[in-house]
Design a protein around this motif. Structure first.
Motif, mmCIF file in Angstrom:
data_model
loop_
_atom_site.group_PDB
_atom_site.id
_atom_site.type_symbol
_atom_site.label_atom_id
_atom_site.label_comp_id
_atom_site.label_asym_id
_atom_site.label_seq_id
_atom_site.Cartn_x
_atom_site.Cartn_y
_atom_site.Cartn_z
ATOM 1 N N GLY A 43 2.326 1.323 0.074
ATOM 2 C CA GLY A 43 3.575 1.895 -0.404
ATOM 3 C C GLY A 43 3.048 3.189 -1.469
ATOM 4 N N ALA A 44 4.281 3.710 -1.695
ATOM 5 C CA ALA A 44 3.810 4.878 -2.931
ATOM 6 C C ALA A 44 3.335 4.099 -4.056
ATOM 7 C CB ALA A 44 5.280 5.551 -2.922
ATOM 8 N N GLY A 45 2.420 5.023 -4.675
ATOM 9 C CA GLY A 45 1.874 4.812 -5.835
ATOM 10 C C GLY A 45 0.938 3.753 -5.785
ATOM 11 N N VAL A 83 -10.805 12.445 -10.254
ATOM 12 C CA VAL A 83 -11.569 11.047 -9.876
ATOM 13 C C VAL A 83 -10.452 10.500 -9.189
ATOM 14 C CG1 VAL A 83 -12.065 9.120 -11.039
ATOM 15 C CG2 VAL A 83 -13.254 11.121 -11.774
ATOM 16 N N GLY A 84 -9.241 10.584 -9.312
ATOM 17 C CA GLY A 84 -8.229 9.626 -8.622
ATOM 18 C C GLY A 84 -8.304 10.240 -6.899
ATOM 19 N N VAL A 85 -8.316 11.578 -6.753
ATOM 20 C CA VAL A 85 -8.397 11.897 -5.473
ATOM 21 C C VAL A 85 -9.790 11.748 -4.809
ATOM 22 C CG1 VAL A 85 -8.592 14.053 -4.219
ATOM 23 C CG2 VAL A 85 -6.880 13.976 -6.326
ATOM 24 N N ALA A 138 1.598 7.097 -13.526
ATOM 25 C CA ALA A 138 2.553 7.553 -12.657
ATOM 26 C C ALA A 138 2.403 8.769 -12.047
ATOM 27 C CB ALA A 138 4.011 7.202 -13.000
ATOM 28 N N GLU A 139 2.042 9.955 -13.068
ATOM 29 C CA GLU A 139 1.676 11.127 -12.723
ATOM 30 C C GLU A 139 0.408 11.291 -11.941
ATOM 31 O OE1 GLU A 139 2.818 10.204 -15.663
ATOM 32 O OE2 GLU A 139 4.595 11.070 -16.075
ATOM 33 N N ALA A 140 -0.390 10.401 -12.405
ATOM 34 C CA ALA A 140 -1.796 10.580 -11.743
ATOM 35 C C ALA A 140 -1.526 10.069 -10.367
ATOM 36 C CB ALA A 140 -2.991 9.874 -12.657
ATOM 37 N N ARG A 141 -0.805 8.906 -10.210
ATOM 38 C CA ARG A 141 -0.835 8.522 -8.868
ATOM 39 C C ARG A 141 -0.136 9.607 -7.807
ATOM 40 N NH1 ARG A 141 -3.769 6.383 -6.855
ATOM 41 N NH2 ARG A 141 -2.571 6.383 -5.022
ATOM 42 N N ARG A 142 0.959 10.400 -8.265
ATOM 43 C CA ARG A 142 1.675 11.346 -7.868
ATOM 44 C C ARG A 142 0.600 12.607 -7.123
ATOM 45 N NH1 ARG A 142 6.189 9.823 -10.597
ATOM 46 N NH2 ARG A 142 5.873 11.200 -12.490
ATOM 47 N N LEU A 143 -0.138 12.856 -8.260
ATOM 48 C CA LEU A 143 -1.221 13.751 -8.019
ATOM 49 C C LEU A 143 -1.926 13.482 -6.679
ATOM 50 C CD1 LEU A 143 -3.038 15.925 -10.383
ATOM 51 C CD2 LEU A 143 -4.446 14.643 -8.641
ATOM 52 N N ASP A 145 -1.285 11.167 -4.423
ATOM 53 C CA ASP A 145 -0.514 11.091 -3.311
ATOM 54 C C ASP A 145 -0.346 12.464 -2.835
ATOM 55 O OD1 ASP A 145 -0.680 8.398 -3.315
ATOM 56 O OD2 ASP A 145 1.247 8.210 -4.379
ATOM 57 N N LEU A 146 -0.402 13.675 -3.336
ATOM 58 C CA LEU A 146 -0.069 14.993 -2.978
ATOM 59 C C LEU A 146 -1.168 15.583 -1.768
ATOM 60 C CD1 LEU A 146 0.391 17.168 -6.248
ATOM 61 C CD2 LEU A 146 1.948 16.707 -4.390
ATOM 62 N N VAL A 147 -2.368 14.716 -1.959
ATOM 63 C CA VAL A 147 -3.448 15.279 -1.106
ATOM 64 C C VAL A 147 -3.669 14.153 0.213
ATOM 65 C CG1 VAL A 147 -5.881 15.548 -1.048
ATOM 66 C CG2 VAL A 147 -4.811 15.688 -3.182
ATOM 67 N N SER A 148 -3.428 14.826 1.405
ATOM 68 C CA SER A 148 -3.337 14.258 2.636
ATOM 69 C C SER A 148 -4.566 13.817 2.934
ATOM 70 C CB SER A 148 -2.866 14.880 3.775
ATOM 71 O OG SER A 148 -3.598 16.161 4.098
ATOM 72 N N GLU A 149 -4.781 12.664 3.792
ATOM 73 C CA GLU A 149 -5.941 12.344 4.189
ATOM 74 C C GLU A 149 -6.656 13.254 5.120
ATOM 75 O OE1 GLU A 149 -6.249 8.478 6.225
ATOM 76 O OE2 GLU A 149 -4.911 7.419 4.870
ATOM 77 N N ASP A 150 -6.026 14.058 5.991
ATOM 78 C CA ASP A 150 -6.756 15.206 6.608
ATOM 79 C C ASP A 150 -7.521 15.924 5.675
ATOM 80 O OD1 ASP A 150 -5.514 14.008 8.858
ATOM 81 O OD2 ASP A 150 -3.808 15.588 8.759
ATOM 82 N N ASN A 151 -6.811 16.441 4.484
ATOM 83 C CA ASN A 151 -7.665 17.418 3.954
ATOM 84 C C ASN A 151 -8.786 16.760 3.087
ATOM 85 O OD1 ASN A 151 -5.668 19.338 3.916
ATOM 86 N ND2 ASN A 151 -4.734 18.679 2.378
ATOM 87 N N LEU A 152 -8.849 15.440 2.870
ATOM 88 C CA LEU A 152 -9.896 14.571 2.193
ATOM 89 C C LEU A 152 -10.926 14.438 3.428
ATOM 90 C CD1 LEU A 152 -8.028 12.329 0.035
ATOM 91 C CD2 LEU A 152 -9.298 14.323 -0.526
#
Length: 177
Positions: A43-45, A83-85, A138-143, A145-152
């Motif tokens: 789920g989200a976050g 690092v999160g990404v 929470a802001e780090a998690r939102r950041l 979540d901005l990046v899609s799996e396709d980009n990664l």
């Protein structure tokens, strides 16, 4: 020298060998209160769990001298956000983080670009501001979540070209949620 007669000498104990414990009649079941019986929640976050995630922080320190920070940006904020990404990318592939994961994350936000666009710098300054503080999880998690799996999933050189140094992410972030 032999032991005196008054010292107990149990020679039978020395002849013993290993004996396995008795067989358990019932199989083990996950019945403790904190057991995840239905798998990892999604789920989200919530993120994606992966092995040896702390290693990414050590890897990120190897990029410190290569990061192109602009006035007003903090090194710790860039590292924590990226690092999160990178951890998300490593978990998608089901492995521990490697240097390529960090490279992809830093390239996505233009930190490895010598002269990123002013719009990208303004956007990432706002997005990364204070994110290294523990209260901004929470802001780090939102950041992340901005990046899609396709980009990664893209290799590092293709990532920067495909995103235009983060322009695609900036457009995604400005969309209403």
């Amino acid at each position: 020298m032999a032991a005196p007669d008054y010292v107990p000498n149990d020679t039978a104990a020395a002849d013993r060998h290993y004996v396995s414990p008795p067989r358990r009649p019932q199989p083990w079941v996950a019945d403790r209160p904190a057991e995840l019986t239905n798998g990892q929640p999604t789920g989200a976050g919530l993120g994606i769990p992966g092995p040896d995630q702390g290693y990414a922080l050590w890897l990120a320190r190897r990029f410190e001298d290569q990061l192109q920070l602009q006035p007003g940006e903090k090194l710790e904020d860039a590292i924590v956000g990226c690092v999160g990404v990178a951890l998300k990318r490593a978990a998608i592939f089901g492995r521990a983080p490697v240097a390529t994961d960090l490279e992809v994350a830093f390239r996505l936000f233009g930190y490895l670009t010598p002269s990123p666009t002013s719009s990208l710098v303004a956007w990432r300054k706002e997005l990364f501001a204070g994110i290294s503080h523990p209260h901004h999880y929470a802001e780090a998690r939102r950041l992340v979540d901005l990046v899609s799996e396709d980009n990664l999933r893209d290799p590092p050189p293709d990532t920067e070209i495909a995103l235009g140094g983060g322009a695609h992410l900036a457009a995604t972030a400005s969309e209403p949620r």
